[in-house]
Design an enzyme around this catalytic site. Structure first.
Site, PDB file in Angstrom:
ATOM      1  N   ALA A 187       0.836  -1.205   0.000  1.00  0.00           N
ATOM      2  CA  ALA A 187       0.000   0.000   0.000  1.00  0.00           C
ATOM      3  C   ALA A 187       0.869   1.253   0.000  1.00  0.00           C
ATOM      4  O   ALA A 187       1.717   1.425   0.882  1.00  0.00           O
ATOM      5  CB  ALA A 187      -0.915   0.007   1.215  1.00  0.00           C
ATOM      6  N   THR A 195      -3.757   8.007   0.604  1.00  0.00           N
ATOM      7  CA  THR A 195      -3.333   6.609   0.564  1.00  0.00           C
ATOM      8  C   THR A 195      -4.364   5.718  -0.104  1.00  0.00           C
ATOM      9  O   THR A 195      -5.532   6.096  -0.262  1.00  0.00           O
ATOM     10  CB  THR A 195      -3.099   6.080   1.998  1.00  0.00           C
ATOM     11  N   HIS A 196      -3.908   4.543  -0.492  1.00  0.00           N
ATOM     12  CA  HIS A 196      -4.774   3.437  -0.893  1.00  0.00           C
ATOM     13  C   HIS A 196      -4.414   2.266   0.016  1.00  0.00           C
ATOM     14  O   HIS A 196      -3.385   1.621  -0.158  1.00  0.00           O
ATOM     15  CB  HIS A 196      -4.536   3.068  -2.358  1.00  0.00           C
ATOM     16  N   MET A 197      -5.262   1.981   1.002  1.00  0.00           N
ATOM     17  CA  MET A 197      -4.986   0.896   1.929  1.00  0.00           C
ATOM     18  C   MET A 197      -5.233  -0.467   1.280  1.00  0.00           C
ATOM     19  O   MET A 197      -5.735  -0.550   0.158  1.00  0.00           O
ATOM     20  CB  MET A 197      -5.835   1.062   3.195  1.00  0.00           C
TER      21      MET A 197
END
Length: 532
Positions: A358, A377-379
């Site tokens: 991530a 963010t992109h978790m």
């Protein structure tokens, strides 16, 4: 009579032995040549299919972000041209020390920090082009059908392996290929070395044609002229785009307002697989967003088209670009675009022990003389429970430790009120821009030390599988003592004209929008006002 029979038998036996030796030698020659040429084809496409790829492999955080695609792509272009000039030397291509230089430059591009890695990438560009004529020369003396079949098979295997190093969480056998570009580097350079240093046939006839390389014949004056014209046109293209790069202090906004947006971009392709760059740029511009985070946005990979979305959108929208984790870091990408100067940033590779790696960015932006922090963010995937727990802890710490007003733009992969949602809100000391909106799963906008003004959800209209979310804020004069807006209205006529969202997206709308157009939906837009 008996002597003649014996003599003929001996001659036939000798000829059969010679044919067998020749066949064995041919077998040894065509296979390493074919896999080597397939690897060279992959290497060229992988790293030099676009002159900005090396700069995206070596990108770093602000303020020392490393070489930008323009103008530093010029160096890659000139290095490739230098390799073409050096390709006249057959002895150089067959020199084992030159091959070692190529190996070390590829290793350096992958492992060394920013500028050193870029220097290695420039050397690798020269090496790659310098061996092309020699490799073609060898390939044309091989049986065409099985050789070209092996070339393409090698190329495709290496392409798929490059996919497997990033998409390991979704493919069979991914546990063995996870983040292992080093395996790919080893395979590519060993195959090229086997092709170059296998014993070559110099006296046997070619199966197709034989490209003779000599100091006087290749590349020759006409080729040099074409090469010079190509390089000059390329450099002129770089020069013409320099003025399009973002500079200055950003637009003037009334009452220190700004708008932030989040969207899962899907690498610039719509849901039918067609490029969506122009359509998405038009839509993003219409949102009026000053800061945009685009998730799934690293298309500087051969299987995604080798498109530098950051450079293109930055120029098209006249915005600064922070290109999240570098392409060599095995993520799907995380772009931050800003109309205001980016003062500093930090790139994160969030804890991902089980699932996909991530990416995240913490950036400080100067908005009308005020510093505002953005954490984007992109978790991880929803099935990777431990990953998301650890990632939420890191992100919450980033938000909690931010001394400035802050905005979180994130793909959390959790429902409102979930464990990770609460971690960001409580430990990160954040507020949800609309805690009454329970119809969310992935994208969230949170904030602190700011005054919320508006919130909107815009349908994707087939450009992606995810909507665009937009939040509008005002920076308070005193971030310690201020009153946030705590009631909302849906009638745009009740708020100041500068606070209203673009009417191009239609009126307030309940439920999902099924019309193939970008429209407000899911009970938005909402505008926030002080309690009376």
């Amino acid at each position: 009579m008996m002597r003649q029979i014996v003599t003929e038998t001996v001659l036939e036996s000798s000829k059969a032995s010679e044919d067998k030796t020749k066949s064995s030698h041919l077998q040894c020659y065509w296979f390493p040549t074919s896999v080597g040429f397939g690897s060279l084809l992959f290497l060229t496409h992988w790293l030099f299919g676009e002159v900005s790829i090396v700069t995206r492999w070596t990108v770093s955080r602000y303020p020392d972000h490393g070489p930008m695609p323009d103008p530093w792509g010029c160096v890659i272009l000139l290095s490739l041209a230098t390799g073409v000039v050096l390709s006249v030397s057959q002895s150089l291509a067959n020199n084992i020390l030159w091959w070692v230089v190529g190996c070390l430059s590829l290793i350096g591009l992958y492992w060394l920090p920013t500028w050193k890695a870029f220097a290695c990438g420039s050397i690798l560009a020269t090496y790659t082009m310098s061996i092309w004529p020699e490799m073609l020369d060898r390939l044309t003396t091989c049986p065409p059908v099985k050789s070209l079949l092996t070339v393409m098979l090698t190329y495709l295997v290496e392409i798929f392996f490059s996919v497997w190093t990033v998409a390991y969480n979704f493919v069979p056998g991914g546990v063995y290929t996870r983040e292992h570009t080093d395996y790919l580097i080893l395979c590519v350079m060993v195959c090229i070395g086997l092709a170059l240093f296998s014993k070559r046939r110099t006296k046997e006839p070619s199966y197709t044609s034989y490209v003779k390389i000599s100091e006087g014949d290749m590349p020759g004056k006409p080729v040099y002229i074409v090469l010079l014209i190509t390089v000059m046109v390329g450099l002129a293209g770089f020069a013409s785009r320099l003025h399009q790069q973002k500079n200055g202090q950003g637009p003037e906004r009334p009452n220190k307002q700004f708008t932030a947006a989040i969207w899962t971009y899907h690498f610039g392709y719509d849901n039918k697989g067609w490029p969506s760059l122009e359509r998405s740029a038009k839509m993003l511009n219409e949102t009026g967003a000053d800061i945009i985070t685009l998730l799934e946005s690293d298309a500087s990979k051969p299987f995604l088209g080798n498109n530098d979305l950051g450079m293109w959108l930055g120029e098209k929208l006249n915005m600064y670009v922070d290109f999240g984790a570098s392409t060599r870091d095995h993520t799907w990408g995380n772009l931050l675009l800003s109309k205001f100067p980016i003062v500093k940033s930090k790139h994160h590779l969030l804890p991902s022990p089980h699932g996909e790696l991530a990416p995240g960015i913490t950036a400080t932006v100067n908005i009308s003389g005020n510093l505002v922090d953005f954490v984007v963010t992109h978790m991880g995937n929803d099935r990777d429970v431990l990953d998301r727990k650890l990632q939420a802890e890191v992100l919450a710490n980033e938000l909690r430790n931010s001394p400035n007003p802050a905005v979180f733009l994130g793909y959390v992969t959790s429902a409102p009120g979930s464990r990770d949602y609460k971690k960001l809100i409580n430990h990160g000391r954040m507020k949800d821009i609309d805690s009454t909106d329970q119809e969310r799963w992935c994208e969230y906008i949170m904030y602190k030390k700011l005054i919320r003004l508006g919130y909107a959800r815009i349908s994707h209209a087939g450009l992606s599988d995810t909507e665009v979310q937009v939040g509008r804020f005002r920076i308070p004069d005193n971030p310690i003592s201020y009153q946030d807006n705590d009631r909302y209205v849906t009638d745009a006529q009740l708020v100041d004209v500068n606070t209203r969202f673009n009417p191009r997206f239609g009126p307030y709308r309940h439920g999902h929008n099924s019309i193939p157009d970008h429209l407000f939906h899911m009970s938005t837009p909402k505008y926030f006002l002080p309690r009376t």
